[in-house]
Write a protein that holds these residues in place. Structure first.
Motif, mmCIF file in Angstrom:
data_model
loop_
_atom_site.group_PDB
_atom_site.id
_atom_site.type_symbol
_atom_site.label_atom_id
_atom_site.label_comp_id
_atom_site.label_asym_id
_atom_site.label_seq_id
_atom_site.Cartn_x
_atom_site.Cartn_y
_atom_site.Cartn_z
ATOM 1 N N ALA A 115 0.831 -1.205 0.000
ATOM 2 C CA ALA A 115 0.000 0.000 0.000
ATOM 3 C C ALA A 115 0.867 1.258 0.000
ATOM 4 N N ARG A 116 1.995 1.189 0.725
ATOM 5 C CA ARG A 116 2.921 2.319 0.720
ATOM 6 C C ARG A 116 3.472 2.534 -0.701
ATOM 7 N N GLY A 117 3.707 1.439 -1.410
ATOM 8 C CA GLY A 117 4.136 1.547 -2.806
ATOM 9 C C GLY A 117 3.108 2.312 -3.623
ATOM 10 N N ALA A 118 1.825 1.986 -3.414
ATOM 11 C CA ALA A 118 0.751 2.677 -4.140
ATOM 12 C C ALA A 118 0.759 4.168 -3.802
ATOM 13 N N ALA A 119 0.968 4.493 -2.515
ATOM 14 C CA ALA A 119 1.021 5.902 -2.111
ATOM 15 C C ALA A 119 2.229 6.598 -2.746
ATOM 16 N N THR A 120 3.344 5.872 -2.859
ATOM 17 C CA THR A 120 4.553 6.450 -3.450
ATOM 18 C C THR A 120 4.324 6.863 -4.904
ATOM 19 N N VAL A 121 3.610 6.027 -5.632
ATOM 20 C CA VAL A 121 3.305 6.362 -7.027
ATOM 21 C C VAL A 121 2.476 7.642 -7.084
ATOM 22 N N SER A 122 1.586 7.790 -6.109
ATOM 23 C CA SER A 122 0.769 8.994 -6.037
ATOM 24 C C SER A 122 1.634 10.216 -5.705
ATOM 25 N N ILE A 123 2.607 10.052 -4.805
ATOM 26 C CA ILE A 123 3.542 11.142 -4.499
ATOM 27 C C ILE A 123 4.333 11.511 -5.763
ATOM 28 N N GLN A 124 4.771 10.498 -6.483
ATOM 29 C CA GLN A 124 5.536 10.730 -7.710
ATOM 30 C C GLN A 124 4.702 11.501 -8.737
ATOM 31 N N ALA A 125 3.437 11.127 -8.860
ATOM 32 C CA ALA A 125 2.557 11.820 -9.811
ATOM 33 C C ALA A 125 2.358 13.274 -9.378
ATOM 34 N N PHE A 126 2.247 13.488 -8.075
ATOM 35 C CA PHE A 126 2.105 14.856 -7.552
ATOM 36 C C PHE A 126 3.351 15.684 -7.891
ATOM 37 N N VAL A 127 4.526 15.118 -7.652
ATOM 38 C CA VAL A 127 5.779 15.847 -7.891
ATOM 39 C C VAL A 127 5.931 16.181 -9.375
ATOM 40 N N ALA A 128 5.508 15.283 -10.236
ATOM 41 C CA ALA A 128 5.641 15.521 -11.683
ATOM 42 C C ALA A 128 4.595 16.499 -12.200
ATOM 43 N N SER A 129 3.581 16.803 -11.382
ATOM 44 C CA SER A 129 2.442 17.591 -11.894
ATOM 45 C C SER A 129 2.704 19.092 -11.867
#
Lengths: 384, 384
Positions: B370-384
């Motif tokens: 689940a933390r992995g899933a959250a990390t992808v979301s953090i990555q998408a936020f940073v790229a946005s």
């Protein structure tokens, strides 16, 4: 390659690389392709034109609404400079002269009676002289030599750490070859050199990822992933020949079991063909002739070999998903005996959409290895 | 993430990524690290500080001779924003709330009685509400949700093309989850999500290449090569579970033969343990108990499984040469039964210096997916 150090250098390398590998491009096209300003492209292209590496073709398009000048595409002047490439095998040297566009202009072989470094260097000197002073008069416009050797090669220093087929350990090949030839030398692993050639000038141009598998005495693989050659953090990469595909298969010279190379390398094929046919004197060519003549026992040896190679290639497709895989090498001179089995093994083991990865299975002209060596030299020139 | 489009955006993403993944860094250090001018770093950092994502720590160093101001390192303000991550399995949802630095702040499970999309989405809505409205009051500072699903996932569109364990085909999970939760959703393959977590916040930080192998019902692998996750040109990559390691081994559900997963996946282990023990009702836990109790027939099943995994891992090391390999997954709850055999298989088949590649073999805490899933979301936020 330019005496004045300035910060135009990275843009010059980028411009020259793009025009070399992707053909004539306008300055506007280059700017878009490289993420540079038009001014930066113009500034980088100027010295390359002045020094004769690039030329402007006749204008074919305008650079856009409002632009005053027609856009003249930039192209390589292929005969501006030549590059020698030599592949060193245990029994011969294979050499070529390539132009800047990696077209082979001349080639030559030289048998190697003794594969020790001293004799090889002497023969290398003679081969290079033959190539450069023969017809074509390449000497005046040649400053660089690329060498390709199988085994563990440190490209940065030009040291051959270990080459099993040559029985070389820690040979400072770059230094020795520069002394003998007076040229600027690059040394690279032969499979990586061939992969560089495909990446810059062959089926791999523009590919984010692709793989080149070579079949012969050794079974190797060059990989490009995320746009760059894979070198391996511990100095090992592309060792498809040592993937274990048969847990109860023959023991390999590397200590593994059921390695692809222990089933499908030239020596393995000869050994198995001798065993199955009961003829201990059989050569590789004899085995090919028997299999082509319908000998089922020997035919099965090639089938098992093709299957093992296909299984190894499927591992590459399953793990890194290259856009395409080229399968080549001197072992594929007998590729009629392998091809269907390579494809069958691949299709059985490739997972899901990985089966969509196209395989180009083709014999390798002998000069290709040497051309690969020359390509690495061209690459070193462009980066310089 | 910022309403004004300007060309500072790429530099902001680069600065935020570097500070997130590599800890507090001075502006000078950032400029050196990112190949940007100090002015560009300062310009990119300003809005990140103003909006509270970055903070200046107390000055610890001067930026160099002649520089007037002390250099204050920039650090993340981890509690500026929170991210929900949920792993969807066939029988439960596992959810976490992470801060911007990917630290888990809260977690929850929710059993899934019916794994069809409609029921899963309803349960997902409840789970997210429980996480955000529980202690911690994360709701106000949470805008994003990352979902991780096994199988073939198109991250760009958030479509789950095919998830074998969930029996899902072409489920537009991103759209459905955004409707239910009101959050901005990312969807990623679970193994890639876990690999992203290791790459940004775990053992893979700063590595040009590394691999994460997960052992459980499926056997998967996430790869980073040349600094980026490998996605596969045909949509397939990291399928270590379908490398063929035994040409005469069991047929796999994929149609291959002797695949790692057909020998070492949880179902395969249970099947083989039932066969060898003559007990058709044996569960995985029963098999573990028997093997731990000294049952040699069932112990051999785990040994063969470990060996097959080790052989697959060696194929990864031989082909791409990662700097390190992490082996984890829920199957490794029984890792005492596997570990020596994984290492033995790896050491037998890893070629030359590839044996130097360190293996971290460790069980996987349940929240990690689940933390992995959250990390992808953090990555998408940073790229946005």
């Amino acid at each position: 390659m330019f005496t004045e150090a300035d910060n135009v250098a990275p843009a010059m390398t980028a411009v020259l690389t793009a025009v070399l590998t992707e053909g004539p491009l306008s300055r506007v096209g280059l700017a878009r392709r490289l993420g540079l300003s038009s001014a930066a492209v113009t500034k980088a292209a100027r010295p390359l034109i002045e020094q004769g590496y690039l030329q402007e073709l006749a204008a074919t398009e305008r650079s856009g609404p409002g632009a005053g000048r027609p856009a003249s595409p930039l192209a390589i002047r292929a005969d501006r400079e030549f590059f020698v490439g030599v592949k060193i095998t245990a029994d011969e040297l294979i050499g070529v002269v390539c132009d800047l566009g990696a077209q082979v202009r001349a080639s030559a072989h030289r048998p190697l009676p003794y594969p020790d470094p001293e004799h090889v260097l002497t023969d290398l000197g003679h081969l290079v002289d033959d190539l450069l002073d023969g017809p074509g008069d390449y000497r005046a416009r040649t400053r660089r030599l690329g060498l390709a050797v199988s085994g563990d090669v440190d490209r940065a220093t030009g040291l051959v750490r270990y080459s099993p087929f040559l029985h070389w350990h820690d040979v400072p090949l770059l230094d020795l070859a520069e002394k003998i030839t007076g040229l600027t030398v690059t040394v690279e692993n032969d499979v990586k050199a061939l992969t560089t050639a495909e990446h810059w000038f062959g089926e791999g141009v523009g590919a984010e990822s692709f793989a080149l598998v070579t079949v012969g005495t050794g079974i190797g693989c060059g990989l490009v992933v995320n746009g760059r050659i894979v070198s391996g953090s511990h100095g090992v990469a592309g060792e498809i020949g040592h993937i274990g595909v048969d847990v109860s298969g023959p023991v390999c010279h590397c200590g593994g079991r059921g390695c692809v190379e222990a089933i499908a390398g030239t020596h393995a094929i000869v050994g198995r063909a001798r065993e199955r046919s009961g003829r201990p004197d059989l050569s590789f060519d004899d085995a090919v002739a028997l299999a082509r003549g319908g000998d089922q026992r020997v035919g099965a040896v090639f089938a098992e070999a093709g299957n093992a190679i296909g299984c190894g290639i499927a591992a590459v497709a399953n793990l890194v998903g290259p856009s395409r895989i080229v399968v080549s090498g001197e072992g594929l001179a007998a590729y009629d005996l392998f091809e269907t089995h390579i494809r069958a093994g691949f299709e059985r083991q490739a997972f899901g959409a990985a089966t969509d990865c196209p395989l180009s299975i083709r014999p390798l002209p002998f000069e290709e290895w040497a051309r690969g060596a020359a390509t690495v030299s061209i690459q070193a020139f462009v980066a310089s």
